[in-house]
Design an enzyme around this catalytic site. Structure first.
Site, short mmCIF file in Angstrom:
data_model
loop_
_atom_site.label_atom_id
_atom_site.label_comp_id
_atom_site.label_asym_id
_atom_site.label_seq_id
_atom_site.Cartn_x
_atom_site.Cartn_y
_atom_site.Cartn_z
N LYS A 1 -0.91 -5.37 -2.56
CA LYS A 1 0.04 -5.48 -3.67
C LYS A 1 -0.22 -6.75 -4.49
O LYS A 1 0.15 -6.82 -5.66
CB LYS A 1 1.48 -5.47 -3.14
CG LYS A 1 1.77 -4.24 -2.26
CD LYS A 1 2.82 -3.37 -2.82
CE LYS A 1 3.09 -2.05 -2.13
NZ LYS A 1 2.34 -1.64 -0.97
C1 LIG Z 1 2.04 -0.28 -0.61
C2 LIG Z 1 0.99 -0.09 0.44
C3 LIG Z 1 0.29 1.12 0.57
C4 LIG Z 1 0.57 2.34 -0.28
O1 LIG Z 1 0.11 2.18 -1.60
P1 LIG Z 1 0.62 3.18 -2.76
O2 LIG Z 1 0.08 2.61 -4.01
O3 LIG Z 1 2.13 3.11 -2.70
O4 LIG Z 1 0.11 4.52 -2.46
C5 LIG Z 1 -0.71 1.20 1.56
N1 LIG Z 1 -0.96 0.17 2.37
C6 LIG Z 1 -0.30 -1.01 2.28
C7 LIG Z 1 -0.62 -2.11 3.25
C8 LIG Z 1 0.69 -1.19 1.31
O5 LIG Z 1 1.36 -2.36 1.24
#
Ligand SMILES: *Cc1c(COP(=O)(O)O)cnc(C)c1O
Length: 497
Positions: free
Chosen positions: A113
């Protein structure tokens, strides 16, 4: 370059408005009206570029109402030296002969993120200066863990912004909680709520859309904005790293110029994999987009049958950021695949809200099958794959990335597809030390969170990222817990209004 809404295809707004507003008034999501193109030559020219230069190139195609100087200052601030613990920002690490791991977790909170949330505050403040001058922006976040911390770290001490995060008291991992309650910065607030993530989420939504709350903020020169994953400002930074990955695949000689790569993405809200789809539409040679899910396999079923059905058991898994039954960003994919058919999208989203089920047309499903493959894996299987991948390939993955590697192996076995592949790695294994250590050892030792991380590092020789090991010495700043009903008052208290 203008943007429209997935629920009203006659709407036209500029990028800065789409980013400031977050979501369209009709309830739809903002999408670009046309997809800018990158030629093979453009991608080859990216090879010698730094990540910052690559990001400037891609973003300038989408954010056409930002000046080159604005884009430069946004990107240079977000990915400045020292913020990511790799000078490549999002490096490729070899897994085996065919597959490379795209490590997206080298940022300040050790989850992917950061790739978007380090940049979003810059984009949002630049956009708001155009779309809503003289207002301070208040970011409200409900989090199940990773998003809250990444947003806090992105917005901390950004002039003209305040950020308030609500998390479920008993719903985040010990490491995630510690990351949030020790957050530094003069413009941040963190509060636990009595309840689960859904309570936090509904509370935030209610405050966000309440007109009297909005009026009270306006009196004080404040306005709400959103940092959640449906904001275009979070999606566009993610397109960059797939373009960047192709340039690196070329540089490493893993693909010949123009040769396709497959992409595997551990998926929750469908944001990350959608960014890969946009990269493909832009002309990056991408073969299959392989969507990996945990036991919450609503997307596996949808992508293989054309029917989305959220009426199913919700599982709490060891990859919590993928524990999700409504993948909001899917709406954008449906809009593009249906030929921008806003009426069809409204119909499907209406059915989803009313009954939890919808089925797309044969035409849309045919295109899904052309671009996507999908698979899912339960915790036990993933645990075995994390161990095997560590022992046989020498790669230590987190639990989310472990889902992707599992689905990738299953896909290769089932199809014999030998296309060079990029697997998105979304978190450091040390964010989920307990599950990863258990996978590697085959049993759970009786240790606290930091000792688990220490034991995992001793065993594997993989270093604990500094932002996580440093937490031990940080001061706890936020200890407030409130009832879900008191969130509105908490917002006023935290803002001092
Ligand atoms: C948010 C997240 C995901 C999922 O990503 P999306 O864009 O919501 O599909 C996968 N792995 C981790 C570690 C995340 O923090």
């Amino acid at each position: 370059m203008l943007y429209t809404s997935t629920r009203n295809n006659t709407l036209r707004v500029e990028a800065s408005e789409a980013i400031t507003r977050g979501i369209s008034e009709d309830g739809g999501l903002f999408v670009p009206v046309e997809i800018p193109q990158l030629s093979l030559q453009d991608l080859q020219e990216m090879i010698p570029m730094s990540y910052i230069e690559r990001a400037k190139k891609v973003l300038s195609l989408y954010l056409t109402d930002f000046t080159p100087e604005e884009i430069d200052s946004c990107v240079s601030g977000a990915y400045a030296e020292g913020k990511f613990d790799s000078d490549k920002v999002a490096p490729l690490v070899t897994l085996d002969e065919k597959a490379e791991v795209l490590e997206l977790f080298r940022g300040p909170t050790c989850a992917f993120k950061d790739m978007a949330l380090q940049l979003l505050p810059y984009l949002l403040t630049t956009a708001a200066k155009k779309a809503a001058p003289d207002k301070q922006i208040v970011i409200l976040v409900a989090t199940s863990g990773d998003t809250g911390k990444a947003a806090l770290e992105g917005f901390k001490d950004v002039p003209g912004t305040r950020i308030l995060v609500f998390y479920p008291r008993d719903g985040v991992s010990p490491m995630q909680k510690l990351q949030m309650v020790t957050q530094e910065g003069a413009n941040v607030g963190v509060c636990a709520i009595e309840g689960n993530f859904d309570d936090a989420q509904s509370g935030v939504k209610k405050i966000f859309t309440d007109q009297t709350v909005g009026a009270k903020l306006a009196e004080n020169g404040l306005m709400f904005s959103s940092a959640n994953s449906i904001n275009w400002g979070r999606l566009v930074p993610q397109i960059v790293y797939y373009c960047s990955a192709y340039a690196d695949m070329l540089e490493k000689g893993k693909v010949a110029p123009g040769e396709a790569m497959n992409v595997v993405v551990p998926t929750g809200n469908f944001g990350n994999i959608l960014a890969a789809y946009y990269a493909k539409l832009m002309g990056v040679p991408v073969g299959k987009l392989i969507c990996a899910s945990n036991a919450n396999n609503v997307l596996t079923d949808f992508l293989t049958t054309g029917t989305y059905d959220r009426n199913r058991t919700f599982y709490t898994t060891m990859s919590p950021s993928m524990d999700i039954l409504i993948s909001s960003n899917l709406e954008r994919l449906l809009f593009h695949l249906s030929g921008e058919d806003d009426a069809a999208v409204r119909d499907w989203m209406g059915k989803l809200a009313e009954t939890g089920v919808y089925t797309v047309s044969d035409e849309v499903f045919a295109q899904i099958k052309e671009h996507f493959a999908a698979g899912c894996a339960d915790d036990e299987t993933v645990s075995g794959v994390i161990r095997k991948t560590y022992e046989e390939d020498g790669y230590l993955s987190d639990t989310h990335t472990g889902v992707a590697i599992t689905v990738y192996r299953d896909y290769c076995a089932a199809t014999g597809d030998g296309t060079p592949t990029v697997i998105a790695a979304t978190a450091s294994p040390y964010k989920f030390s307990k599950s990863v250590l258990t996978a590697v050892l085959g049993e759970t030792p009786d240790l606290d969170e930091f000792d688990m991380a220490g034991a995992l590092s001793d065993r594997t020789g993989v270093k604990i990222p500094a932002p996580l090991s440093n937490l031990k010495d940080k001061t706890v700043r936020f200890t407030t817990t409130c009832a879900a009903d008191d969130m509105e008052q908490q917002v006023y208290d935290m803002l001092g209004i």
